[in-house]
Design a protein around this motif. Sequence first.
Motif, mmCIF file in Angstrom:
data_model
loop_
_atom_site.group_PDB
_atom_site.id
_atom_site.type_symbol
_atom_site.label_atom_id
_atom_site.label_comp_id
_atom_site.label_asym_id
_atom_site.label_seq_id
_atom_site.Cartn_x
_atom_site.Cartn_y
_atom_site.Cartn_z
ATOM 1 N N ILE B 28 -55.871 -34.996 1.752
ATOM 2 C CA ILE B 28 -55.216 -34.106 3.051
ATOM 3 C C ILE B 28 -53.709 -34.812 3.959
ATOM 4 C CG2 ILE B 28 -55.808 -32.723 4.811
ATOM 5 C CD1 ILE B 28 -57.358 -31.568 2.277
ATOM 6 N N MET B 29 -53.991 -35.696 4.360
ATOM 7 C CA MET B 29 -53.289 -36.855 4.448
ATOM 8 C C MET B 29 -52.028 -36.807 3.580
ATOM 9 S SD MET B 29 -55.362 -40.149 5.537
ATOM 10 C CE MET B 29 -54.747 -40.937 6.453
ATOM 11 N N ALA B 30 -52.355 -36.863 2.255
ATOM 12 C CA ALA B 30 -51.410 -37.323 1.677
ATOM 13 C C ALA B 30 -50.049 -36.236 1.128
ATOM 14 C CB ALA B 30 -51.617 -37.867 0.055
ATOM 15 N N ILE B 31 -51.041 -34.222 1.473
ATOM 16 C CA ILE B 31 -50.353 -33.465 0.948
ATOM 17 C C ILE B 31 -49.508 -32.917 1.786
ATOM 18 C CG2 ILE B 31 -51.316 -32.547 -1.023
ATOM 19 C CD1 ILE B 31 -52.646 -30.771 1.138
ATOM 20 N N HIS B 38 -48.980 -31.943 -5.494
ATOM 21 C CA HIS B 38 -49.395 -31.016 -5.780
ATOM 22 C C HIS B 38 -51.252 -32.481 -5.889
ATOM 23 C CE1 HIS B 38 -52.425 -28.509 -8.735
ATOM 24 N NE2 HIS B 38 -52.660 -28.389 -7.464
ATOM 25 N N LEU B 39 -52.223 -31.785 -5.634
ATOM 26 C CA LEU B 39 -53.410 -32.759 -6.104
ATOM 27 C C LEU B 39 -54.892 -31.765 -6.526
ATOM 28 C CD1 LEU B 39 -53.661 -35.657 -2.530
ATOM 29 C CD2 LEU B 39 -52.843 -35.744 -4.844
ATOM 30 N N ALA B 316 -60.305 -44.191 4.552
ATOM 31 C CA ALA B 316 -58.390 -43.116 3.584
ATOM 32 C C ALA B 316 -57.947 -43.980 3.722
ATOM 33 C CB ALA B 316 -59.455 -42.119 4.914
ATOM 34 N N THR B 317 -57.295 -44.488 4.811
ATOM 35 C CA THR B 317 -55.898 -45.417 4.640
ATOM 36 C C THR B 317 -55.912 -46.082 2.991
ATOM 37 O OG1 THR B 317 -56.833 -45.204 7.223
ATOM 38 C CG2 THR B 317 -54.279 -46.144 6.036
#
Lengths: 353, 353
Positions: B28-31, B38-39, B316-317
């Motif tokens: 979620i952080m990435a998008i 797109h993941l 997550a980081t």
Amino acid sequence: MSLNSDLTIALDVMGGDNGPFITISAAIMAIKKQPELHLILCGDESIITNILARLKIPKDKLADHKQLTIYPTSQVVLMSDKPIVALRNKKDSSMRKALDLVHEGQAQACVSAGNTGALLSLAHFVLKNIQGVERPALISSLPTHDNNKHVFMLDLGANVFCDSHVLYQFGVMGSVMAEQVDGIEKPRIALLNMGEEDIKGSDHIKLAAVELSEDKDINYIGFIEGCDIFSNKADVIVCDGFVGNVALKTCEGVARLVYQKSKTAFSASLLAKLFGSLIKPSFKKLFKTMNPDQYNGASLIGLRGIVVKSHGNANATAFLAAIEEAIKEVERQVPEKIKASIEYGFSNRSSTL
Amino acid sequence: MSLNSDLTIALDVMGGDNGPFITISAAIMAIKKQPELHLILCGDESIITNILARLKIPKDKLADHKQLTIYPTSQVVLMSDKPIVALRNKKDSSMRKALDLVHEGQAQACVSAGNTGALLSLAHFVLKNIQGVERPALISSLPTHDNNKHVFMLDLGANVFCDSHVLYQFGVMGSVMAEQVDGIEKPRIALLNMGEEDIKGSDHIKLAAVELSEDKDINYIGFIEGCDIFSNKADVIVCDGFVGNVALKTCEGVARLVYQKSKTAFSASLLAKLFGSLIKPSFKKLFKTMNPDQYNGASLIGLRGIVVKSHGNANATAFLAAIEEAIKEVERQVPEKIKASIEYGFSNRSSTL
């Protein structure tokens, strides 16, 4: 030369980056601490007498000094000398003579802070392997999370590649060191590997594991990973000289990196700077013990004599620690114990063949 | 499934010690950071939808979500699974499917925090080596004394033993990574050895040195020792997987040891305790970056597809950093560049035969 002491150690006073003043200062510290210790200072006579005079032991009193003897030598093995040069062209070097004295039985151990490669080659050439020992190994102790315990690691660079039986013998020799020098009963022996599972690693490591686990006199506990070297899971960690050398030097690199980064962290703000300057002394001490090679030297074991290699950059305290390590190994008769263990294992294996 | 994005990455959301909440949070952080990303979330559908709902992306809105797709899988490769088990019995695992999507061209990269051994085996089996590449390698970047520069190191454990030509190819692949990912012109390539002198090390390292120095496209600078890994003397350090794995894990061990010892140093007196508590946060941060594997993952290079391995214990980081590493490698077309370099070197050498 008075060589009648029971505890005689030959020092290569010319070896090391910091010169003979450091090694001779350490020698004086050592004889003050141990009245029955006799040290033979191998090196340039005029340099040694000058330094001794500066250290309040004048030349005319030296003949009466029961604890110190000068053994004059005319050559020095340089840090840049290739082993073959030291071997062929420097037969009157301080390093060679210190080893010769051990070989001739005039000293019971040799300590040098000189060129490691040259020392390994000369020691191997002069002293020879203990019967049954395939390869000598460089062993040192590293700190662990438990302040009262350290861990022995070998080989730290005497051999590039080691087959399974050589690794097995390192386990046996490491076990003797931990038992005799540290007084540990049934020391825990581990093989350094890239995983803890049985399927990990090269064939020779897997075979060494089998050989170690089949020796009833060895308390073999299995594979250990790099992250657990300092976890106090093992008393002795066995690896080949290439891996051991890289691991030890990586420790040094990490310690230096952390020290540099923490200095930056400390100076990030005025507050941190203030705190940092107050904490700095204990931090310096910490990083010193993190560099075990520099702290108490490494021993070359598996030879018919005791050889302790102090770090090239050793100060007097570190060189003193190396002398004290040599004394311990003399007192505990490490080479004799290694000989007995290798012979015992050999006869044990022979009988089951 | 909407797979029309130019930048699609398949995530093994079930892998790692910390479970899918961590990996999905990172997704979620990435998008959010990258609107064109797109993941594809490979894993247990109900677990994923539940977590997405907790993260404010309800199931009924997911069909409209252009940046996220769920790819339901029924199996999970456990951290304890042997590679052969993952390969034979877990064909519908999240890890396998994420790799299959790369192989099928539906994703351009795969990121997993799962079982390293299984990921290496599955990736090798599913994606195959780039033509001409003998062995894939695990590569990661480590910090240096210069805050703005890091150093790539390979192999970190994909191969136990590597012959001279494999080491040479690692040099070529590492050079491509440093050039493409870090934008370094003519990256400095070094071989990790137990000394800097030409005579040091095993025959295959000496031969690799010859091969690297003869390649005009490689800026080979010579041997480097463990203590200089972090000195910023090289941009890429090459070694076999056994040595690399031990060195990397030793770094982790030393960092943990220094952290524990410094905590003790900080609590030695009331004053130190007070200072320590104030400095602790910056210190924690420091030790985190000291553990590069945990920080930004390692890439498996030399395959016909991009695979990034996040640390099993990633938060997550850290998992986000691994996703970002994958994005970078997609954008810079790392596998294509490696293919070209290996082919170029091959044709160059062939023409001189």
